[in-house]
Every structure is written in structure tokens, then in C-alpha cells.
Write a protein that holds these residues in place. Structure first.
Motif, short mmCIF file in Angstrom:
data_model
loop_
_atom_site.label_atom_id
_atom_site.label_comp_id
_atom_site.label_asym_id
_atom_site.label_seq_id
_atom_site.Cartn_x
_atom_site.Cartn_y
_atom_site.Cartn_z
N ILE A 1 47.39 34.04 38.29
CA ILE A 1 46.97 33.99 39.69
C ILE A 1 48.15 34.25 40.62
CG2 ILE A 1 46.08 32.44 41.49
CD1 ILE A 1 44.41 31.07 39.29
N LYS A 2 49.27 33.65 40.29
CA LYS A 2 50.45 33.74 41.16
C LYS A 2 51.08 35.12 41.15
CE LYS A 2 54.95 31.51 41.93
NZ LYS A 2 55.89 30.45 41.45
N THR A 3 51.16 35.76 39.97
CA THR A 3 51.89 37.02 39.83
C THR A 3 51.01 38.26 39.96
OG1 THR A 3 51.61 37.05 37.42
CG2 THR A 3 53.56 35.90 38.31
N TRP A 4 49.69 38.08 39.96
CA TRP A 4 48.78 39.22 39.96
C TRP A 4 49.01 40.11 38.74
CZ3 TRP A 4 44.88 40.53 43.57
CH2 TRP A 4 44.77 39.65 44.65
N GLU A 5 49.38 39.51 37.63
CA GLU A 5 49.58 40.24 36.38
C GLU A 5 48.76 39.60 35.27
OE1 GLU A 5 53.73 40.17 35.63
OE2 GLU A 5 54.23 41.67 37.15
N VAL A 6 48.54 40.36 34.21
CA VAL A 6 47.85 39.82 33.04
C VAL A 6 48.83 38.95 32.25
CG1 VAL A 6 46.70 40.37 30.86
CG2 VAL A 6 46.28 41.80 32.89
N THR A 7 48.43 37.74 31.92
CA THR A 7 49.23 36.89 31.05
C THR A 7 48.50 36.73 29.71
OG1 THR A 7 48.21 34.85 31.88
CG2 THR A 7 50.22 35.61 32.99
N VAL A 8 49.26 36.47 28.66
CA VAL A 8 48.69 36.39 27.32
C VAL A 8 49.18 35.13 26.61
CG1 VAL A 8 48.39 37.58 25.11
CG2 VAL A 8 48.65 38.91 27.20
N ARG B 1 33.56 27.30 34.60
CA ARG B 1 33.21 27.02 36.01
C ARG B 1 34.17 27.67 36.99
NH1 ARG B 1 34.91 20.63 35.41
NH2 ARG B 1 35.79 21.07 33.40
N LEU B 2 35.28 28.23 36.50
CA LEU B 2 36.26 28.84 37.39
C LEU B 2 35.83 30.26 37.75
CD1 LEU B 2 39.66 27.69 35.81
CD2 LEU B 2 38.35 26.63 37.65
N THR B 3 35.98 30.60 39.02
CA THR B 3 35.55 31.92 39.47
C THR B 3 36.72 32.83 39.84
OG1 THR B 3 35.36 31.07 41.74
CG2 THR B 3 33.38 30.99 40.35
N ASP B 4 37.95 32.31 39.80
CA ASP B 4 39.07 33.13 40.26
C ASP B 4 39.88 33.75 39.13
OD1 ASP B 4 39.71 30.58 39.59
OD2 ASP B 4 41.03 30.18 41.29
N VAL B 5 39.53 33.46 37.85
CA VAL B 5 40.21 34.11 36.74
C VAL B 5 39.19 34.63 35.73
CG1 VAL B 5 42.34 32.76 36.91
CG2 VAL B 5 40.47 31.92 35.47
N SER B 6 39.57 35.68 35.04
CA SER B 6 38.75 36.20 33.94
C SER B 6 39.59 36.16 32.67
CB SER B 6 38.29 37.64 34.22
OG SER B 6 39.40 38.51 34.36
N MET B 7 38.91 36.12 31.53
CA MET B 7 39.59 36.01 30.25
C MET B 7 39.02 37.01 29.25
SD MET B 7 40.14 31.92 29.67
CE MET B 7 41.19 30.97 30.78
#
Length: 259
Positions: free
Chosen positions: A28-35, A53-59
């Protein structure tokens, strides 16, 4: 920031889930994909439940092939594209002559961990019988393992990188089963699905050899439902399909056994 304490409330795998939350906050902070590192099926199932239930991240999860048990999670802001190709993996061929000293999954994993790496860096291991095995690992350790994984049990091995497309994965064999039971108790359904007596199944459940949706269940009276996945150590898995009630108020259950 994510509601960390709320997300961690009541989880079984607190340490692993906390690390996933760290990765999500970084995304969320970096606007990059983390793994993440490789996660077990139990942790993956809990992550999906906690984060649904979270709407601000996708996995996106990926372990090298569709049926992989251990997988890495890619995490990104929901408005960023995310695909399996964003999750880096490397495959290794561990070749040796195991005709006279047979090695199993535990032997190969033990040899890999014996080089000094940790379990979280290793995905699935595909044992190839007398020819050796293949393993999926994080890319940053591929060269290290090629240089240092030189023996499994008493057998000298040569470890070399291979494309993921060369993994020798057998498609899972399925057996469809229909049964009629008086209840949806775990011991009754698992007994029918795995073809062993109900008393022996109850013993296996008490011994901790049976899981439902990757969670340890020690009560034979636990009621299963459509969509549940029952795993029995050393015997495979069982998926609970459609459940209907007969005129005599018994349960007709469709099961799919993965051998």
C-alpha cells in the motif's frame, strides 16, 4: 494502515499472518507488488479468510504449478495489475541414483535445510523415485543450492536449475464416491471417503492425523459441510460435494477423493 490487531484477532498462525500484513502495508505504501515467502496450505487458507474483508489490496498465489501446496503470495494495491508472473520462483533438479538408497520427501527437504536455508524459502518438492527430485525455491537461493546441495542420504547429487515448465507433476487422480450417512460427522464422512472403518477413523482423528480445510480437528463429532476439504495424513484428500437430505432424513453426500 491496516487494522492489524483486528486482523490478528483469533488467528491460529499469528506470526505468519503478521508477516503477510507487513507485506500488505508495504504494498500500500510503495505502490509496488510485494511477495511473501512460501506459505503452507493452512496459513494460505487463514490469510484468505482474514483478508477477504479488505478492499484496498488484492492477492495472487502461485507455487509453480496449479496443484502446488506451498505457495507464495503476491500482494498489491487493488487498482494495480497483479498476476502469477509477478511472483518469482525458481525450479531445481536434484539428480542422483537412488536405486539402492531410496529417499523420500523428508530426506530431500532435510538435505536442503542442512545447507543452512530456512523452510520458508522452499516450496513443493516433487520426488521422482530412483532418479531424485525437483524442488521449487525462492530465486535468490537457487545458485546457492546448486553449489551446496551435493548429497541426499548417502547419494551424491547434482543440483541444477530447470524451467518451471519442466516440472514433472502428475495430475491428481480422482475417485468419485456417493454415500448415505445418518449424520455429517467427520468420522462418518471420512470413513466412507477413505474406505476405512469408522472406529479406525475416529482413532486417526484423535491422533491428529486428520485436518479439515487445513485446520487440525480432533473431535470425531465435528460436522462437515459442502466445500470442506478433508486431508488424512498419508492417505490423500477428500472434498465434500453436494449434500442432500433423503426422505428418511439421512444425508446423501457426494465426495471426491484425490489420491
Amino acid at each position: 494502515m491496516l487494522p492489524r490487531e483486528e486482523l490478528l484477532k483469533g488467528v491460529e498462525n499469528r506470526e505468519e499472518i503478521a508477516k503477510v500484513i507487513d507485506k500488505a502495508e508495504q504494498a500500500i505504501k510503495t505502490w509496488e507488488v510485494t511477495v511473501t515467502d512460501f506459505l503452507s496450505p493452512a496459513v494460505l487458507a487463514e490469510v484468505e479468510r482474514v483478508f477477504q474483508r479488505l478492499t484496498d489490496v488484492s492477492m495472487e498465489k502461485w507455487g509453480g504449478y496449479p496443484q502446488a501446496e506451498r505457495q507464495r503470495l503476491g500482494i498489491a494495491r487493488v487498482d494495480l495489475p497483479l498476476a502469477e508472473t509477478d511472483i518469482p520462483l525458481s525450479a531445481l533438479d536434484i539428480a542422483g541414483n537412488f536405486l539402492f538408497d531410496t529417499a523420500n520427501h523428508r530426506d530431500f527437504l532435510g538435505a536442503m535445510l542442512g545447507t543452512g536455508i530456512v523452510r520458508e524459502k522452499v516450496g513443493d518438492i516433487i520426488v521422482l523415485g530412483e532418479r531424485g527430485a525437483q524442488a521449487i525455491v525462492v530465486p535468490e537461493l537457487a545458485d546457492f543450492l546448486c553449489a551446496n546441495l551435493l548429497q541426499v542420504r548417502s547419494v551424491p547429487v547434482k543440483t541444477s536449475p530447470i524451467p518451471l515448465t519442466e516440472l514433472k507433476v502428475r495430475p491428481p487422480q480422482k475417485k468419485e464416491i456417493n454415500t448415505v450417512e445418518a449424520s455429517l460427522r467427520l468420522d462418518a464422512i471420512a470413513s466412507a471417503g477413505f474406505g476405512i472403518s469408522r472406529s479406525k477413523m475416529a482413532e486417526a482423528i484423535s491422533a491428529g492425523d486428520v485436518r479439515v480445510n487445513w485446520k487440525d480437528i480432533s473431535q470425531s463429532s465435528y460436522n462437515v459441510k459442502t466445500g470442506d476439504l478433508i486431508s488424512f495424513r498419508g492417505k490423500g484428500r477428500l472434498e465434500v460435494g453436494e449434500v442432500t437430505v433423503t426422505k428418511k432424513e439421512r444425508y446423501r453426500v457426494h465426495l471426491t477423493r484425490f489420491i
